[in-house]
Design an enzyme around this catalytic site. Structure first.
Site, PDB file in Angstrom:
ATOM      1  N   GLU A  70      24.427  28.612 -19.898  1.00  0.00           N
ATOM      2  CA  GLU A  70      24.452  27.562 -20.911  1.00  0.00           C
ATOM      3  C   GLU A  70      24.697  28.206 -22.271  1.00  0.00           C
ATOM      4  O   GLU A  70      23.912  29.054 -22.709  1.00  0.00           O
ATOM      5  CB  GLU A  70      23.137  26.785 -20.928  1.00  0.00           C
ATOM      6  CG  GLU A  70      22.908  25.933 -19.692  1.00  0.00           C
ATOM      7  CD  GLU A  70      21.619  25.135 -19.758  1.00  0.00           C
ATOM      8  OE1 GLU A  70      21.586  24.013 -19.237  1.00  0.00           O
ATOM      9  OE2 GLU A  70      20.618  25.655 -20.318  1.00  0.00           O
ATOM     10  N   HIS A 110      21.782  30.932 -22.541  1.00  0.00           N
ATOM     11  CA  HIS A 110      20.697  30.730 -21.590  1.00  0.00           C
ATOM     12  C   HIS A 110      21.159  31.056 -20.180  1.00  0.00           C
ATOM     13  O   HIS A 110      21.891  30.289 -19.545  1.00  0.00           O
ATOM     14  CB  HIS A 110      20.166  29.299 -21.653  1.00  0.00           C
ATOM     15  CG  HIS A 110      19.050  29.043 -20.699  1.00  0.00           C
ATOM     16  ND1 HIS A 110      18.893  27.844 -20.035  1.00  0.00           N
ATOM     17  CD2 HIS A 110      18.039  29.848 -20.261  1.00  0.00           C
ATOM     18  CE1 HIS A 110      17.833  27.928 -19.241  1.00  0.00           C
ATOM     19  NE2 HIS A 110      17.305  29.131 -19.362  1.00  0.00           N
ATOM     20  N   ASN A 153      17.231  22.379 -17.801  1.00  0.00           N
ATOM     21  CA  ASN A 153      15.784  22.150 -17.875  1.00  0.00           C
ATOM     22  C   ASN A 153      15.434  20.730 -18.314  1.00  0.00           C
ATOM     23  O   ASN A 153      14.344  20.249 -18.012  1.00  0.00           O
ATOM     24  CB  ASN A 153      15.127  23.177 -18.795  1.00  0.00           C
ATOM     25  CG  ASN A 153      14.879  24.486 -18.083  1.00  0.00           C
ATOM     26  OD1 ASN A 153      14.524  24.510 -16.903  1.00  0.00           O
ATOM     27  ND2 ASN A 153      15.084  25.592 -18.775  1.00  0.00           N
ATOM     28  N   SER A 161      14.832  29.188 -22.916  1.00  0.00           N
ATOM     29  CA  SER A 161      15.109  28.188 -21.884  1.00  0.00           C
ATOM     30  C   SER A 161      14.857  26.765 -22.372  1.00  0.00           C
ATOM     31  O   SER A 161      15.301  25.813 -21.727  1.00  0.00           O
ATOM     32  CB  SER A 161      14.242  28.458 -20.653  1.00  0.00           C
ATOM     33  OG  SER A 161      12.870  28.478 -21.011  1.00  0.00           O
TER      34      SER A 161
END
Length: 305
Positions: free
Chosen positions: A174, A162, A212, A141
């Site tokens: 992702e 991801h 993130n 992540s």
């Protein structure tokens, strides 16, 4: 929650346009089992590998229950089709406690603990064991994809995939391009992501990728407000009703796991030096006490298991 499983209507059962037919997922936790579920639903054979048999048993039970909910959404008035969907999907899932017995796949996805050295060790092993054509992917992540694959030889067949938790519900994937990934590998990963029902975006290998990188500072500031005695309920209500978010930042942190949140902030601090990612006392305390959120029954909120 009722609407989300309808998204599985978009899942492709045909993989004729996709080079990926067989998948191995290393790690049988929430993320790994979720990846395995959407893979099986899409008509592909998948093996879940975990060293702990009890984790594999839990993963199987969780997948079966989730498949039942998906099937009822798809075929609500046809018990035969419901039963068939669940059975066929489950028949595509295998489990194993040995990595070396599960590497003969077109794609191997790592979904283990967020620690660089452990991931590197695993990929160095997979690089030696897996067939030459196998694509290797990390579900990290926030850790640098290039750093994770620094010791492997097949850098042209390595990148990041991801997913977001819970995988069967969250539509985004992702796809992270490592420095040496080939165009063919990248396109294959993109097409595979679409084949399991995801909307794919391309990310550079930068700290936190897209989601993130934006979400971590937001979560950190919410945790600091909570640490300064602001009500968790008020913080979450404010962002749900004032910003239109489906979940508040503290609800979301509990849902994804406070242990994961702590590790993401540590990685982001190390990679960027941005003080917004500095350690947060209340988060450190909860993680030290084993209060990770929903998965342990208590985090910022308490949950009835």
């Amino acid at each position: 929650m009722n609407k989300i499983f309808v998204l599985t209507r978009k899942f492709s059962i045909s993989t004729s346009q996709n080079a990926i037919k067989t998948v191995t997922v290393i790690g049988g936790g929430l993320m790994g089992s979720g990846i395995a579920q959407v893979t099986a639903q899409a008509g592909q054979t998948v093996t879940i590998v975990d060293l702990e048999p009890e984790i594999l048993n839990k993963a199987q039970k969780s997948i079966q229950a989730n498949l039942g909910r998906v099937a009822k959404k798809l075929y609500k008035d046809d018990p035969g089709k419901i039963e068939g969907f669940v059975k066929e999907s489950l028949d595509r899932i295998k489990i194993s406690t040995k990595v070396e017995d599960s590497v003969n796949s077109d794609l191997i996805i790592e979904a283990i603990v967020e620690k660089l050295d452990i991931k590197q060790e695993l990929f160095n092993k997979l690089d030696k064991l897996a067939p030459e054509h196998t694509i290797l992917a990390t579900n990290t992540s926030s850790i640098s994809v290039n750093a994770i694959g620094s010791g492997i030889k097949r850098k042209d067949k390595f990148g990041g995939l991801h997913f977001f938790n819970p995988v069967p519900v969250m539509r985004l994937l992702e796809v992270i391009k490592s420095d040496h990934i080939s165009e063919d590998t990248y396109q294959t990963m993109m097409e595979w992501g679409k084949s399991v029902g995801k909307t794919c975006i391309t990310c550079k290998d930068t700290p936190g990728f897209v989601v993130n990188r934006l979400l971590a500072p937001y979560s950190a500031e919410a945790l600091r407000m909570y640490e300064r005695d602001a009500s968790a309920e008020d913080i979450d209500t404010a962002m749900r009703l004032g910003a239109g978010y489906p979940m508040g930042p503290l609800e979301l942190a509990d849902y994804t796991g406070l242990d994961l949140k702590k590790s993401i902030l540590a990685v982001m601090l190390n990679e960027t030096g941005n003080p917004v990612f500095e350690p947060i006392g209340v988060l450190d305390k909860l993680v030290k006490e084993g209060k990770y959120g929903r998965k342990t029954g208590e985090g910022i909120y308490k949950y009835n298991k």
